[in-house]
Design a protein around this motif. Structure first.
Motif, short mmCIF file in Angstrom:
data_model
loop_
_atom_site.label_atom_id
_atom_site.label_comp_id
_atom_site.label_asym_id
_atom_site.label_seq_id
_atom_site.Cartn_x
_atom_site.Cartn_y
_atom_site.Cartn_z
N TYR A 1 0.81 -1.22 0.00
CA TYR A 1 0.00 0.00 0.00
C TYR A 1 0.84 1.27 0.00
CZ TYR A 1 1.06 -0.18 4.97
OH TYR A 1 1.71 -0.24 6.17
N GLY A 2 2.11 1.19 0.33
CA GLY A 2 3.02 2.33 0.26
C GLY A 2 3.59 2.54 -1.13
N ASN A 3 3.14 1.71 -2.08
CA ASN A 3 3.55 1.75 -3.47
C ASN A 3 5.03 1.42 -3.66
OD1 ASN A 3 2.76 1.94 -6.16
ND2 ASN A 3 3.51 4.03 -6.32
N HIS A 4 5.58 0.62 -2.75
CA HIS A 4 6.95 0.12 -2.89
C HIS A 4 7.00 -1.35 -2.49
CE1 HIS A 4 7.41 2.03 1.36
NE2 HIS A 4 7.02 0.79 1.47
N LEU A 5 8.17 -1.96 -2.69
CA LEU A 5 8.35 -3.38 -2.37
C LEU A 5 8.01 -3.63 -0.90
CD1 LEU A 5 9.43 -6.22 -3.13
CD2 LEU A 5 11.72 -5.37 -2.60
N GLU B 1 14.01 2.32 -0.86
CA GLU B 1 12.81 1.78 -1.48
C GLU B 1 13.13 1.12 -2.82
OE1 GLU B 1 9.02 4.44 -0.63
OE2 GLU B 1 10.69 5.65 -1.41
N SER B 2 12.19 0.28 -3.24
CA SER B 2 12.26 -0.34 -4.55
C SER B 2 10.84 -0.37 -5.10
CB SER B 2 12.83 -1.75 -4.44
OG SER B 2 12.94 -2.32 -5.71
N PHE B 3 10.72 -0.23 -6.42
CA PHE B 3 9.41 -0.07 -7.06
C PHE B 3 9.19 -1.07 -8.19
CE2 PHE B 3 10.99 3.97 -5.42
CZ PHE B 3 9.97 4.31 -4.54
N VAL B 4 7.97 -1.10 -8.72
CA VAL B 4 7.62 -2.01 -9.81
C VAL B 4 8.64 -1.87 -10.95
CG1 VAL B 4 5.94 -2.46 -11.66
CG2 VAL B 4 5.16 -2.09 -9.34
N ALA B 5 9.05 -3.01 -11.47
CA ALA B 5 9.96 -3.15 -12.61
C ALA B 5 11.42 -2.89 -12.26
CB ALA B 5 9.53 -2.28 -13.79
N ASP B 6 11.74 -2.54 -11.01
CA ASP B 6 13.13 -2.41 -10.63
C ASP B 6 13.80 -3.77 -10.74
OD1 ASP B 6 13.06 0.30 -10.10
OD2 ASP B 6 13.05 0.09 -7.92
N LYS B 7 15.00 -3.78 -11.30
CA LYS B 7 15.80 -5.00 -11.36
C LYS B 7 16.74 -4.99 -10.17
CE LYS B 7 15.65 -5.70 -16.35
NZ LYS B 7 14.58 -4.82 -16.64
N LEU B 8 16.62 -6.01 -9.33
CA LEU B 8 17.42 -6.10 -8.12
C LEU B 8 18.46 -7.20 -8.27
CD1 LEU B 8 14.59 -5.86 -5.42
CD2 LEU B 8 15.89 -3.99 -6.51
N THR B 9 19.67 -6.92 -7.82
CA THR B 9 20.72 -7.92 -7.75
C THR B 9 20.81 -8.42 -6.32
OG1 THR B 9 21.97 -6.89 -9.53
CG2 THR B 9 23.18 -8.39 -8.08
N PHE B 10 20.68 -9.72 -6.16
CA PHE B 10 20.79 -10.36 -4.85
C PHE B 10 22.15 -11.03 -4.77
CE2 PHE B 10 16.38 -9.66 -5.32
CZ PHE B 10 15.81 -9.67 -4.06
N LYS B 11 23.03 -10.47 -3.96
CA LYS B 11 24.33 -11.08 -3.72
C LYS B 11 24.17 -11.99 -2.52
CE LYS B 11 26.67 -7.04 -5.55
NZ LYS B 11 27.67 -5.98 -5.30
N VAL B 12 24.63 -13.24 -2.65
CA VAL B 12 24.39 -14.25 -1.62
C VAL B 12 25.72 -14.87 -1.20
CG1 VAL B 12 23.13 -16.38 -1.05
CG2 VAL B 12 22.17 -14.78 -2.74
N GLY B 13 25.86 -15.10 0.09
CA GLY B 13 27.02 -15.80 0.63
C GLY B 13 26.62 -16.61 1.84
N ILE B 14 27.55 -17.39 2.36
CA ILE B 14 27.30 -18.14 3.59
C ILE B 14 28.40 -17.85 4.58
CG2 ILE B 14 25.83 -19.99 2.69
CD1 ILE B 14 28.27 -21.68 2.24
#
Length: 160
Positions: free
Chosen positions: A27-31, A75-88
């Motif tokens: 409802y805040g118009n973000h992710l 914030e992040s919005f519709v159609a934003d391309k996000l890079t998820f960097k993952v490690g352990i």
């Protein structure tokens, strides 16, 4: 209340891209925060698949999330391309932490930092299991313990 501070590593061993969908917007118009958790789950699945694992088969056992922390930075919005960097990180004899850095490709801003604590779990026996040797070998060879002792190589021990 004080903000949670996550210390993340400088190097991540995997990254994947996900696009924010309209169903991820609140409802805040973000992710939305609940959708971020789902996106982190997807990134973790892609990490595991990269090493030929699934959540239910990592050397004969699965994994179970025990805790999660997400700190939002922007914030992040519709159609934003996000890079998820993952490690352990932070291995113990039954699990480790998956850590994430989420960056928006549009402006290179950090969207979120996160961690999920996991334990390895034998779903047939309904008990936690030691970290499988093959997980160390594929995902964290620099962290592989000495498996020459019987206690280190057991894959079906229960918690102490």
């Amino acid at each position: 209340m004080a903000r949670v501070n996550l210390d993340l590593p400088d190097v991540f061993t995997f990254s994947t891209n996900l696009t924010v969908r309209v169903s991820d917007i609140n409802y805040g118009n973000h992710l939305g925060n609940d959708r971020m958790i789902s996106l982190l789950h997807e990134a973790r699945l892609r990490y595991l698949h990269n090493y030929d694992f699934s959540e239910f088969n990592i050397g004969g056992v699965g994994l179970m999330v025990t805790d999660i922390v997400v700190t939002f930075v922007s914030e992040s919005f519709v159609a934003d391309k996000l890079t998820f960097k993952v490690g352990i990180t932070d291995f113990n004899k039954y699990g480790c932490d998956f850590v994430y850095l989420v960056v928006n490709e549009r402006d290179d801003k950090v969207v979120a930092k996160a961690k999920t604590g996991i334990v390895f779990f034998d779903f047939d026996e309904r008990r936690i299991s030691r970290v499988p040797r093959i997980f160390y070998e594929r995902c964290a060879p620099e962290s592989t313990p000495d498996f020459t002792s019987d206690s280190a190589s057991s894959n079906s021990s229960t918690a102490d």
